[in-house]
Design an enzyme around this catalytic site. Structure first.
Site, PDB file in Angstrom:
ATOM      1  N   HIS A 104      21.676  10.157  -0.687  1.00 51.42           N
ATOM      2  CA  HIS A 104      23.085   9.936  -0.065  1.00 51.42           C
ATOM      3  C   HIS A 104      23.934  11.288  -0.438  1.00 51.42           C
ATOM      4  O   HIS A 104      23.904  11.825  -1.318  1.00 51.42           O
ATOM      5  CB  HIS A 104      23.898   8.903  -0.246  1.00 51.42           C
TER       6      HIS A 104
ATOM      7  N   ASP B 281      25.758  12.969  -8.596  1.00 48.48           N
ATOM      8  CA  ASP B 281      25.283  11.737  -7.863  1.00 48.48           C
ATOM      9  C   ASP B 281      25.943  11.981  -6.411  1.00 48.48           C
ATOM     10  O   ASP B 281      27.080  11.996  -6.307  1.00 48.48           O
ATOM     11  CB  ASP B 281      26.150  10.430  -8.502  1.00 48.48           C
TER      12      ASP B 281
ATOM     13  N   GLU C 159      27.403   5.828   0.936  1.00 47.48           N
ATOM     14  CA  GLU C 159      26.602   4.953  -0.075  1.00 47.48           C
ATOM     15  C   GLU C 159      27.778   4.390  -1.175  1.00 47.48           C
ATOM     16  O   GLU C 159      27.596   3.183  -1.501  1.00 47.48           O
ATOM     17  CB  GLU C 159      25.540   5.678  -0.791  1.00 47.48           C
TER      18      GLU C 159
ATOM     19  N   ASP D  93      17.975   8.674  -6.206  1.00 44.96           N
ATOM     20  CA  ASP D  93      19.476   8.606  -6.560  1.00 44.96           C
ATOM     21  C   ASP D  93      19.613   8.604  -8.031  1.00 44.96           C
ATOM     22  O   ASP D  93      18.429   8.688  -8.755  1.00 44.96           O
ATOM     23  CB  ASP D  93      20.093   7.163  -6.213  1.00 44.96           C
TER      24      ASP D  93
ATOM     25  N   HIS E 210      29.605   9.504 -12.150  1.00 40.80           N
ATOM     26  CA  HIS E 210      30.994   9.315 -11.520  1.00 40.80           C
ATOM     27  C   HIS E 210      32.011   9.719 -12.321  1.00 40.80           C
ATOM     28  O   HIS E 210      33.315   9.466 -12.339  1.00 40.80           O
ATOM     29  CB  HIS E 210      31.191   7.738 -11.187  1.00 40.80           C
TER      30      HIS E 210
HETATM   31 ZN   LIG Z   1      24.578   7.633  -6.009  1.00 35.55          ZN
END
Ligand SMILES: [Zn+2]
Length: 330
Positions: A61, A165, A197, A220, A306
């Protein structure tokens, strides 16, 4: 420093605003002369034709997590919501950058300092240095998106940056494509750089319907269990690609999981098995389209997912590329 990884991680692209990163990828892969198309949602899909062979869909993604402005107060401070899964503790104190390069710092209401164990996003605000609401509105508006400002740096074999990510998954997919173009492949190969995503694996579902593959592999990041007092997770940086067994959204189809394990063993690629209690990937969406698609995942171990400073090991990244190439090539 790997300049492509730097460019991929530093390109602005929250969910639904993937055009910048799509541009980087198409420019980089242009010289391969592989057919590609962009669907109505923005998924970028390359296809290496091999008529008569099973269709394999690969997916990484393009979007990154971010925030969205919900309110501008009379003094020019911004309230915001999450675009994707955001932990307030990872947000506090970090800078966010808007599409027009305006930067703000995420601060917390002073009276909340004593009760940080209950911190929620609505106790945070973004300070762009505006003197008033009118001043703030010269730079941003309700509905504007911003992403972590997080430089890309390398120490030894470890790279730290925002948006690893899943730009590192995009990198793996790009490098694998470069390695196999023009060679004899096991599959008609579709390489999808997917959108949306982070808000519920929405792009991959649409992209997979467009391809209707016979099997699929997502690329991922995954979480980690190798830092002080970490939660229990048998994933460590530097121990190779993680082959997913299960996450919160799916069980990897055993036949695809085993295909990946066999390829790793045959080519002497160190690997780990991933059983992740939270989170999922494009694979969960792809697996359940049409008549169902046998689907697995190659995961890149990524500390502090994140956050503004995620961390991966370049040895793991190389291992992921090798593993994917091993699956693709005859
Ligand atoms: Zn991801």
């Amino acid at each position: 420093m790997n300049e492509l990884i730097r460019t991929l991680t530093q390109t602005w692209g929250p969910t639904s605003y993937e055009e910048g990163i799509r541009g980087v990828i198409t420019r980089e892969l242009d010289s391969l002369h592989v057919d590609c198309r962009v669907d109505a949602l923005g998924n970028l899909i390359y296809c290496i034709r091999a008529p008569g062979k099973p269709k394999l869909l690969l997916s990484a993604h393009m979007d990154q997590i971010g925030i969205i402005v919900t309110h501008v107060d009379k003094d020019g401070f911004l309230r915001f919501g999450a675009v994707g899964g955001l932990d307030p503790y990872k947000v506090l104190g970090h800078r966010f950058v808007f599409a027009n390069s305006t930067v703000g710092v995420a601060a917390v209401e002073s009276k909340e300092h004593k009760t940080l164990e209950h911190l929620t996003l609505d106790k945070l605000f973004l300070d762009i240095g505006a003197a008033s609401k009118d001043d703030a509105l010269l730079h941003v508006a309700v509905g504007d998106f911003a992403v972590y400002a997080g430089d890309c740096v390398q120490v030894g074999n470890r790279v730290t940056s925002a948006a690893l990510d899943d730009r590192i998954g995009c990198y793996v997919l790009m490098e694998a494509l470069r390695a196999v173009v023009g060679k004899d492949l096991n599959y008609e190969t579709y390489a999808m750089f997917s959108v949306q995503e982070e808000i519920g694996i929405r792009g991959a579902k649409v992209g997979a319907w467009g391809v209707q593959p016979d099997l699929a592999i997502a690329l991922d990041v995954t979480a980690w269990g190798d830092t002080p007092e970490s939660y229990v997770l048998d994933i460590a940086l530097g121990k190779g690609p993680a082959i997913k067994v299960k996450d919160a959204g799916m069980v990897a189809t055993p036949v695809v999981r085993d295909l990946l394990i066999e390829a790793a063993k045959t080519h002497g690629i160190p690997f780990q098995l991933e059983v992740l209690q939270g989170g999922t990937t494009d694979a969960a969406a792809i697996q359940t389209i049409a008549n169902g698609v046998p689907t697995g995942v190659i995961s890149i171990p990524d500390r502090y997912v994140h956050s503004a400073s995620e961390m991966v090991d370049l040895g793991d990244v190389e291992g992921c590329i090798k593993l994917l190439v091993a699956v693709l090539l005859k």
